[in-house]
Scaffold this motif. Structure first.
Motif, PDB file in Angstrom:
ATOM      1  N   ALA A 233       0.620  56.373  16.668  1.00 18.24           N
ATOM      2  CA  ALA A 233       1.993  56.720  17.029  1.00 18.24           C
ATOM      3  C   ALA A 233       2.850  56.840  15.769  1.00 18.24           C
ATOM      4  O   ALA A 233       3.626  57.786  15.618  1.00 18.24           O
ATOM      5  CB  ALA A 233       2.575  55.679  17.976  1.00 18.24           C
TER       6      ALA A 233
ATOM      7  N   GLU B 263       2.094  52.166  26.039  1.00 18.35           N
ATOM      8  CA  GLU B 263       2.282  52.878  27.300  1.00 18.35           C
ATOM      9  C   GLU B 263       1.474  54.176  27.337  1.00 18.35           C
ATOM     10  O   GLU B 263       0.979  54.585  28.381  1.00 18.35           O
ATOM     11  CB  GLU B 263       3.772  53.180  27.489  1.00 18.35           C
ATOM     12  CG  GLU B 263       4.123  53.901  28.753  1.00 18.35           C
ATOM     13  CD  GLU B 263       4.103  53.019  29.990  1.00 18.35           C
ATOM     14  OE1 GLU B 263       4.008  53.586  31.095  1.00 18.35           O
ATOM     15  OE2 GLU B 263       4.168  51.784  29.875  1.00 18.35           O
ATOM     16  N   MET B 264       1.329  54.807  26.184  1.00 18.56           N
ATOM     17  CA  MET B 264       0.602  56.070  26.099  1.00 18.56           C
ATOM     18  C   MET B 264      -0.889  55.896  25.810  1.00 18.56           C
ATOM     19  O   MET B 264      -1.632  56.871  25.769  1.00 18.56           O
ATOM     20  CB  MET B 264       1.213  56.950  25.001  1.00 18.56           C
ATOM     21  CG  MET B 264       2.595  57.447  25.326  1.00 18.56           C
ATOM     22  SD  MET B 264       3.263  58.489  24.007  1.00 18.56           S
ATOM     23  CE  MET B 264       2.195  59.938  24.137  1.00 18.56           C
TER      24      MET B 264
ATOM     25  N   ALA C  62       5.938  51.881  23.233  1.00 17.15           N
ATOM     26  CA  ALA C  62       5.717  53.278  23.602  1.00 17.15           C
ATOM     27  C   ALA C  62       4.262  53.672  23.370  1.00 17.15           C
ATOM     28  O   ALA C  62       3.645  54.336  24.211  1.00 17.15           O
ATOM     29  CB  ALA C  62       6.655  54.183  22.802  1.00 17.15           C
TER      30      ALA C  62
ATOM     31  N   GLY D  90       2.875  65.580  24.019  1.00 19.06           N
ATOM     32  CA  GLY D  90       2.569  64.202  23.636  1.00 19.06           C
ATOM     33  C   GLY D  90       3.633  63.580  22.754  1.00 19.06           C
ATOM     34  O   GLY D  90       4.065  62.446  22.978  1.00 19.06           O
ATOM     35  N   ARG D  91       4.068  64.307  21.750  1.00 18.97           N
ATOM     36  CA  ARG D  91       5.077  63.770  20.839  1.00 18.97           C
ATOM     37  C   ARG D  91       6.436  63.668  21.525  1.00 18.97           C
ATOM     38  O   ARG D  91       7.209  62.760  21.241  1.00 18.97           O
ATOM     39  CB  ARG D  91       5.147  64.614  19.573  1.00 18.97           C
ATOM     40  CG  ARG D  91       3.864  64.483  18.758  1.00 18.97           C
ATOM     41  CD  ARG D  91       3.856  65.364  17.551  1.00 18.97           C
ATOM     42  NE  ARG D  91       2.541  65.305  16.909  1.00 18.97           N
ATOM     43  CZ  ARG D  91       2.306  65.720  15.692  1.00 18.97           C
ATOM     44  NH1 ARG D  91       3.276  66.234  14.959  1.00 18.97           N
ATOM     45  NH2 ARG D  91       1.102  65.641  15.189  1.00 18.97           N
TER      46      ARG D  91
ATOM     47  N   GLN E 179       6.782  62.939  24.709  1.00 14.50           N
ATOM     48  CA  GLN E 179       6.649  61.732  25.522  1.00 14.50           C
ATOM     49  C   GLN E 179       6.814  60.481  24.658  1.00 14.50           C
ATOM     50  O   GLN E 179       7.473  59.520  25.061  1.00 14.50           O
ATOM     51  CB  GLN E 179       5.292  61.708  26.234  1.00 14.50           C
ATOM     52  CG  GLN E 179       5.110  60.497  27.125  1.00 14.50           C
ATOM     53  CD  GLN E 179       3.732  60.434  27.767  1.00 14.50           C
ATOM     54  OE1 GLN E 179       2.812  61.174  27.403  1.00 14.50           O
ATOM     55  NE2 GLN E 179       3.584  59.529  28.714  1.00 14.50           N
ATOM     56  N   LEU E 180       6.243  60.498  23.464  1.00 11.79           N
ATOM     57  CA  LEU E 180       6.366  59.358  22.556  1.00 11.79           C
ATOM     58  C   LEU E 180       7.834  59.087  22.225  1.00 11.79           C
ATOM     59  O   LEU E 180       8.299  57.950  22.319  1.00 11.79           O
ATOM     60  CB  LEU E 180       5.557  59.610  21.285  1.00 11.79           C
ATOM     61  CG  LEU E 180       5.616  58.528  20.210  1.00 11.79           C
ATOM     62  CD1 LEU E 180       5.087  57.188  20.734  1.00 11.79           C
ATOM     63  CD2 LEU E 180       4.844  58.976  18.970  1.00 11.79           C
TER      64      LEU E 180
ATOM     65  N   LEU F 298       9.657  57.696  25.299  1.00  6.04           N
ATOM     66  CA  LEU F 298       9.290  56.305  25.586  1.00  6.04           C
ATOM     67  C   LEU F 298       9.907  55.345  24.570  1.00  6.04           C
ATOM     68  O   LEU F 298      10.329  54.246  24.925  1.00  6.04           O
ATOM     69  CB  LEU F 298       7.766  56.144  25.634  1.00  6.04           C
ATOM     70  CG  LEU F 298       7.102  56.658  26.905  1.00  6.04           C
ATOM     71  CD1 LEU F 298       5.585  56.687  26.749  1.00  6.04           C
ATOM     72  CD2 LEU F 298       7.502  55.808  28.108  1.00  6.04           C
TER      73      LEU F 298
END
Length: 124
Positions: free
Chosen positions: A51, A43-44, A40, A23-24, A26-27, A30
């Motif tokens: 975030a 989007e998640m 970002a 997850g982090r 991906q953050l 993004l």
């Protein structure tokens, strides 16, 4: 027996607390792509506050900034990954790819060469 596949998850910890996982990662990617923490997060499906808390926790645990931030204004703000963040992601990718290769090989050694056991005779 149906074909089996192996799956694994890798994450990094600092002081026993999660630092970087799927997850982090991906953050961060993004933010790099979109240039915005808010975009970002959206989007998640995260709130900006959530975030931001992930980012702040990562920076606190590492003791280095992961983002360069320009405050908003009429044109809006911008965020970009620091060289440290890019290096962290690159090393994380190499670690995950290497571990997946090892796991796939071990899985093949253990499972792929197994044959289905012969069927037990049916009682008459």
């Amino acid at each position: 027996m149906k074909p089996l596949r192996v799956r694994s998850k890798v994450w990094l910890e600092a002081d026993g607390e999660p630092l970087l996982g799927d997850g982090r990662e991906q953050l961060l990617r993004l933010i790099d792509e979109l240039g915005s923490i808010n975009a970002a997060a959206r989007e998640m499906g995260l709130t900006y506050r959530r975030a931001w808390s992930f980012l702040q926790a990562m920076e606190d645990k590492l003791g280095v900034p992961l983002l360069r931030r320009e405050k908003g204004g009429p044109g809006g703000g911008h965020s970009a990954l620091t060289p440290t963040a890019r290096e962290l992601l690159e090393k994380y990718d190499r670690l995950r790819d290497g571990l997946n290769l090892l796991i796939d090989r071990k899985f093949a050694d253990i499972f792929a060469l197994q044959e289905d056991p012969p069927a037990a005779p049916r009682p008459k």
